[in-house]
Design an enzyme around this catalytic site. Structure first.
Site, short mmCIF file in Angstrom:
data_model
loop_
_atom_site.label_atom_id
_atom_site.label_comp_id
_atom_site.label_asym_id
_atom_site.label_seq_id
_atom_site.Cartn_x
_atom_site.Cartn_y
_atom_site.Cartn_z
N HIS A 2 10.43 -21.68 -11.02
CA HIS A 2 9.33 -21.76 -10.08
C HIS A 2 9.20 -23.23 -9.65
CE1 HIS A 2 7.99 -17.68 -10.47
NE2 HIS A 2 7.71 -17.78 -11.77
N CYS A 4 10.64 -22.45 -5.24
CA CYS A 4 9.72 -22.55 -4.10
C CYS A 4 9.32 -24.00 -3.90
CB CYS A 4 8.47 -21.71 -4.34
SG CYS A 4 8.78 -19.93 -4.33
#
Length: 401
Positions: free
Chosen positions: A228, A276
């Site tokens: 992430h 991301c």
């Protein structure tokens, strides 16, 4: 599976390919040598075009090289256009001279651009480069040095975060880890692998990697971090809203730059970040007549050294950050997408593109092919982003040497 467009890099047009193989059959049988036949058999076995039994039968039931070649081409013809296309592609990679002599380097008469949009057959295994191609590139002065000893000493860092304390697990990321490790090893890299690290542990891993004993001998390194993330940072596995656990991407450059890692001076450092970079989608709706705005300011005058006032102190300066290139999975402030079973689209596309084209393309052309696939398929507007590019020459992986 997505069906992208066929480029004209080295695949022939499917017009039909059965007729192409029939046309060159006699010359192929006469000219191909035993080594190339064995290489083609290995390639086609890896692609799933041939079975172990078919490969063994071609080698064991035919005494002469010509008989082996005749049996091989006849079997492939019977399997149809896709198998024929793969054999032609592998022949180009294994023996481009023979490929050219057979007249396979050209397609049909020139067609309109719209008629040239055919399907690529992506290789499931890494197509090797040829000795001739390697020798040509290392002598042209435009390519980073890569002798066989340095290629054998390649090393890569692979970090994959899958399970998190305060965030959702990254389902499918185990497939990314498997696929990337397989690709790196096929490209000749010894893989230093970590899974589920905190931000501090990621930093420690990169710092330790900067001291790896093989860096003095390698021609290049690859760093892959998958997790992430947010803009400028990769999240560690202990991250939650109240207790941020982060690794600044900039630290990769700090640990591997000329000052902190002199063993990598003038050597390519290739970075992949699958994470991301924000919470926005990378797509917008445009209306007809939408305006275009250019906010670029005028550049200032170039900064030049005052050579008259520079003295030689028996030392030299080098660029602190040089020979880097990075491919991030999305543009700033936007999200990246991942299939729950098959893994991230970025990693899937990297594997396809590198398997098929790394034998003939340098790193930035490979990056462009990856971004082109995102453009074609428009996955919620996700677009990979090349960043902090400071390569001064072309870098080729030269797989298979």
């Amino acid at each position: 599976m997505f069906q992208p467009l066929l480029t004209s890099e080295f695949f022939c047009f499917i017009f039909p390919l059965l007729a192409e193989l029939a046309r060159v059959r006699r010359n192929f049988v006469e000219k191909v040598d035993k080594v190339v036949i064995k290489q083609l058999l290995d390639d086609l076995l890896g692609d799933g075009v041939l079975s172990d039994g078919q490969k063994d039968a071609i080698l064991e039931e035919n005494n002469s090289t010509a008989d082996k070649a005749r049996c091989l081409i006849d079997i492939i013809k019977k399997k149809g256009d896709v198998a024929s296309l793969k054999m032609i592609a592998h022949l180009y990679a294994r023996d481009s001279t023979l490929h050219s002599e057979l007249g396979l380097s050209c397609g049909p008469p020139a067609q309109p651009a719209a008629d040239q949009q055919m399907n690529i057959v992506w290789s499931t295994t890494l197509i090797p480069t040829t000795e001739a191609f390697w020798m040509e590139k290392v002598k042209d002065g435009k390519t980073y040095p890569a002798d066989k000893n340095s290629i054998r000493n390649r090393v890569a860092l692979l970090i994959t975060n899958i399970k998190f304390k305060g965030l959702s697990d990254r389902n499918g990321a185990d497939k990314d880890e498997e696929n990337m490790e397989k690709l790196l090893k096929a490209l000749g890299y010894q893989v230093v692998k970590y899974t589920n690290l905190t931000g501090k542990k990621i930093d420690d891993a990169v710092r330790d990697f900067s001291e790896h004993p093989k860096l003095k001998e390698t021609d290049s390194v690859v760093v892959v971090i998958m997790s992430h993330g947010k803009l400028g940072k990769v999240l560690g596995c202990d991250h939650d809203d109240e207790n941020p656990d982060e690794f600044p991407i900039n630290n990769i450059y700090k640990h591997l730059d000329s000052e902190n890692c002199p063993a990598l001076l003038n050597k390519p450092k290739i970075i992949f970040i699958q994470a991301c970079r924000g919470e926005n989608k990378g797509s917008v709706l445009l209306s007809d007549g939408a305006g275009v705005r250019d906010d670029a300011s005028q550049p200032g005058p170039p900064l030049c050294a005052d050579n008259k006032n520079i003295e030689d102190d028996n030392s030299r300066c080098v660029h602190k950050e040089k020979d880097f290139t990075c491919l991030l999975s999305s543009t700033p402030d936007t999200i990246s997408f991942r299939h729950r079973v098959d893994g991230s689209f970025l990693i899937q596309y990297i594997v396809d593109v590198f398997n098929t084209f790394a034998c003939k393309e340098h790193i930035h052309d490979l990056f462009l092919k990856v971004t082109h696939r995102f453009e074609e398929h428009f996955i919620e507007g996700q677009m990979p982003n090349m960043d902090r590019v400071s390569l001064t020459k072309h870098f080729y992986f030269f797989p298979g040497l």
